[in-house]
Design an enzyme around this catalytic site. Sequence first.
Site, short mmCIF file in Angstrom:
data_model
loop_
_atom_site.label_atom_id
_atom_site.label_comp_id
_atom_site.label_asym_id
_atom_site.label_seq_id
_atom_site.Cartn_x
_atom_site.Cartn_y
_atom_site.Cartn_z
N GLU A 121 0.83 -1.19 0.00
CA GLU A 121 0.00 0.00 0.00
C GLU A 121 0.87 1.25 0.00
OE1 GLU A 121 -3.46 0.05 2.74
OE2 GLU A 121 -2.22 1.57 3.69
N CYS A 149 3.25 8.17 1.33
CA CYS A 149 3.71 7.25 2.37
C CYS A 149 3.97 5.91 1.70
CB CYS A 149 2.60 7.15 3.42
SG CYS A 149 2.93 5.92 4.68
N CYS A 176 5.17 -7.32 8.01
CA CYS A 176 6.20 -6.82 8.93
C CYS A 176 6.46 -7.86 10.00
CB CYS A 176 5.76 -5.50 9.58
SG CYS A 176 7.04 -4.77 10.63
N CYS A 208 4.04 -5.44 16.40
CA CYS A 208 3.42 -4.45 17.29
C CYS A 208 1.91 -4.74 17.44
CB CYS A 208 3.63 -3.04 16.77
SG CYS A 208 5.38 -2.64 16.55
N CYS A 221 -0.91 -2.72 15.48
CA CYS A 221 -0.72 -2.42 14.05
C CYS A 221 -1.28 -3.53 13.16
CB CYS A 221 0.77 -2.22 13.77
SG CYS A 221 1.16 -2.04 12.04
N CYS A 244 -3.55 2.50 8.66
CA CYS A 244 -2.49 2.21 7.72
C CYS A 244 -2.41 0.71 7.51
CB CYS A 244 -1.13 2.64 8.29
SG CYS A 244 -1.10 4.30 8.92
N1 SAH Z 1 7.58 0.24 10.89
C1 SAH Z 1 7.84 1.63 11.00
C2 SAH Z 1 7.13 2.45 9.94
C3 SAH Z 1 5.73 2.05 9.59
S1 SAH Z 1 4.53 2.29 10.87
C4 SAH Z 1 7.49 2.13 12.37
O1 SAH Z 1 6.86 1.38 13.14
O2 SAH Z 1 7.87 3.24 12.70
C5 SAH Z 1 4.40 4.07 10.86
C6 SAH Z 1 3.79 4.67 12.12
O3 SAH Z 1 2.41 4.31 12.21
C7 SAH Z 1 4.45 4.19 13.41
O4 SAH Z 1 4.74 5.29 14.24
C8 SAH Z 1 3.39 3.33 14.06
O5 SAH Z 1 3.53 3.37 15.47
C9 SAH Z 1 2.11 3.98 13.55
N2 SAH Z 1 0.90 3.15 13.53
C10 SAH Z 1 0.79 1.84 13.26
N3 SAH Z 1 -0.50 1.45 13.32
C11 SAH Z 1 -1.21 2.57 13.63
C12 SAH Z 1 -2.60 2.84 13.83
N4 SAH Z 1 -3.49 1.90 13.72
N5 SAH Z 1 -2.97 4.10 14.13
C13 SAH Z 1 -2.04 5.09 14.22
N6 SAH Z 1 -0.74 4.90 14.02
C14 SAH Z 1 -0.32 3.66 13.75
FE1 SF4 Z 2 5.87 -3.08 11.77
FE2 SF4 Z 2 3.54 -1.95 12.30
FE3 SF4 Z 2 5.34 -2.20 14.23
FE4 SF4 Z 2 5.78 -0.45 12.24
S1 SF4 Z 2 4.13 -0.35 13.75
S2 SF4 Z 2 7.22 -1.94 13.12
S3 SF4 Z 2 4.82 -1.55 10.54
S4 SF4 Z 2 4.32 -3.89 13.16
#
Ligand code: SAH
Ligand code: SF4
Length: 378
Positions: free
Chosen positions: A95, A128, A135, A139, A142, A362
């Site tokens: 995406e 973006c 991944c 987390c 996410c 996202c």
């Molecule tokens: N993996 C990298 C970059 C992709 S995620 C990282 O984790 O930094 C980009 C940002 O989106 C990160 O700060 C993450 O904490 C945030 N993020 C992930 N899922 C989200 C959600 N559902 N709502 C808001 N931010 C989110």
């Molecule tokens: Fe991976 Fe999502 Fe964690 Fe970013 S926030 S490191 S995309 S699992």
Amino acid sequence: MPAAPVPDLRSLSLEELAKLVERMGERPFRGRQLFRWIHHKGASSLDEMTDLPRPFRERLAREARLTTLAVDAVQRSSDGTRKYRLRTEDGKFIEAVYMPEEPGPDAFDPEADEEDEPGRKRVRRTLCVSTQVGCAMGCGFCMTATMGLVRNLNAGEICDQVYRVNADLRRLGVEGERPLTNLVFMGMGEPLHNYDNVLRSLELLLSEEGPNFSQRHITVSTSGLVPNILRFAQDTQVKLAVSLNATTDEQRAKLMPVDKKWNIAALIDAVRRFPSRQGRRVTFEYVLLRGVNDSDEDAARLAGLLKGLPVKVNLIPYNENPGLGFGDPGAERVAAFRKALGARGITSMVRKNRGRDIAAACGQLAVEGQRPVRTARN
Ligand code: SAH
Ligand code: SF4
């Protein structure tokens, strides 16, 4: 002997292309011509390169490949955001999200960096981009994490997200040959877990013969892979954002397993050592999760952690994902958290939630594309 892998032309540097062209017995300027087609014009096939001799193109088609993504679906939001689901050549989905922003005090700013561009006059058009299919970091909040890591994207696939979206924007009549002005590596995947391909893609995207992005208009976001943060500081001048998301290791390790390997102290220490050249302050991202990390005590601890560091803070109200069990704290709590930070001398920006009407979070569009079709109806 196993056959040598077929090189992906879109992942090669200008020098590497020149060497490849030379090995094929072509004149050296063909390398530059090829590079410009691929990275300046964003060509999607060798057939487009009409000023290259046909026999040369045919030989390239036999001996190399040109990785190109296919636009599989686009979702449009009322705020101008466009979410692209792109299909790789091996049928995986990723995406990329386009976010246009008019100049003004409310401008979307992924880097929360108003001083960089005082009185900004031009429209900012940010993409973006994704760096992996899925991944590995796991987390809990996410959506991308639910896929696990399917595979890394190569450098050409990272760049091609930019070229496909530029082409679509040109088709829509957005001004300029290359409409995108800013890039954030904040889509699917952990960029520093795909270090070499990400670094290579940055070099391609920054190249003058290619799309010629400026270093200060690209931000790479990481969940906190400490050794690679230190490498990154040496290897490139683009900006870094770090997803902190919690203020104690107990809390962070529950949300982000990476914390068990590199804890908050190690992460802050890496940021402290990150060379802060003019305009390259590190951004801390902090996703606000209702009842988890959004209290005034969290704000106080966050201010304590960041004290004395030349950093910026981006507060991100959580985009709810059905089934993951986390909630958006709501505008009032977000404002109170920001105020509590401000009272302790930490200025922060609240990330505007873009495109909420087209997908809650996202990664969702691409995650859905990868779900097996279960019934005849869907
Ligand atoms: N993996 C990298 C970059 C992709 S995620 C990282 O984790 O930094 C980009 C940002 O989106 C990160 O700060 C993450 O904490 C945030 N993020 C992930 N899922 C989200 C959600 N559902 N709502 C808001 N931010 C989110
Ligand atoms: Fe991976 Fe999502 Fe964690 Fe970013 S926030 S490191 S995309 S699992």
